[in-house]
Every structure is written in structure tokens, then in C-alpha cells.
Design a protein around this motif. Sequence first.
Motif: not given
Length: 186
Positions: A18, A22, A36-41, A43-44, A47
Motif C-alpha cells: 500500500s 501511494t 486516494q480514489r485509486t488506493i481505495a479502488t 483495496n476494494s 478485498n
Amino acid sequence: MAFSMFLRTPACTSRLLSQHITRMGAQPALKPVNTQRTIATINSLKNSLLKSETTPIMNSVRSFRTSVVRLSGEKAHDHSKLWVVERFTSVLLVPLIPIALIAPNKVLDSLMAILITAHSFWGLEAIAVDYVRASIFGPVIPKIAIGLVYLISIATLGGLFYVITHDIGIANSVRQLWSIKSGQKA
């Protein structure tokens, strides 16, 4: 599926990945519109791929085994010990046969009868198991073949013990056979 397996590796499940993602997003040439949106994508996505409920294919791959699954009450058979016993029997027969022929008695004849019958049984059983398979002959004929192997072995051992106890013995029978053969040539 390969991407899912890649994400399961320890390198991908750590915080180091991660942090690296970043840092990559912070570089000017690779900077996305929204870090932030790329990292959230990512991670989702990670998951969702790691959830066992959403990937039935992965569950079947995880449960695939190349070895037999044993029930809790069953013991594993150690065939290497049987192999050692078979080889020991074969090695023991090499000096036993000449000794029994040189000095015939009931003890050596009995030991020779048991070892010869055991050696023959293991050989015939291997032939029956290897060449009379259920996939070729069906479920009944291999069982009959193994039954015949047992029957032949029991009859052989019984016959040899009969010769030992009620006749002159195995070694003396062989010696008489040799004397008849040598008497005809002379």
C-alpha cells in the motif's frame, strides 16, 4: 484467478504494498487524477478477490488435493516397511537354500517353506494388483484374482508342510531328484 493468487501472497497483503502504491501515485509522471480514489479502488478490488464467498472457483482450487484424504479413524499404511520385509526375505533365501540342501532338517525345511511361500505370494499379489485392475476388468475379476493368489499360497504352504512332516522333507526331495538326474547321465 492468477491475479487473485498474486494478491494472496504475503508481499501483496502487507502495508508495504500500500505504501509503495501511494509513492507511485505521488510521482509526477504516474500521478493519477485522484490518488486516494485509486488506493481505495485497489483495496476494494483486493478485498473482493480475497473473499471466499465471491470466488467459488478459488474454493474448489483450494480443496483440490493430489493425495487421498483419510478419515480420522483410518491409519495410513506404511508400504515402505513391507518393502523392507520383502527384500529381507529375498536376501535371506539366498544363503538359506544352499544351507538347507547341505544340512537337511525339519527346521530349515520349514523356514525355507515359509519364506518361499511368502516370496511367491508377494510376487503373485503384485502381478494380480498391477495387471488385473478394476478399471480394465470390472470390480469382480480383480477380487477373484486376489482370492486365487491367497488360495494358491495356502495350498503351496500346506503342500510343503505335508512333504516336510509326512515325507522326507523338501531338501531331501531335491537331493533325490538330483541323484535320479545324475544317475541317468552316467
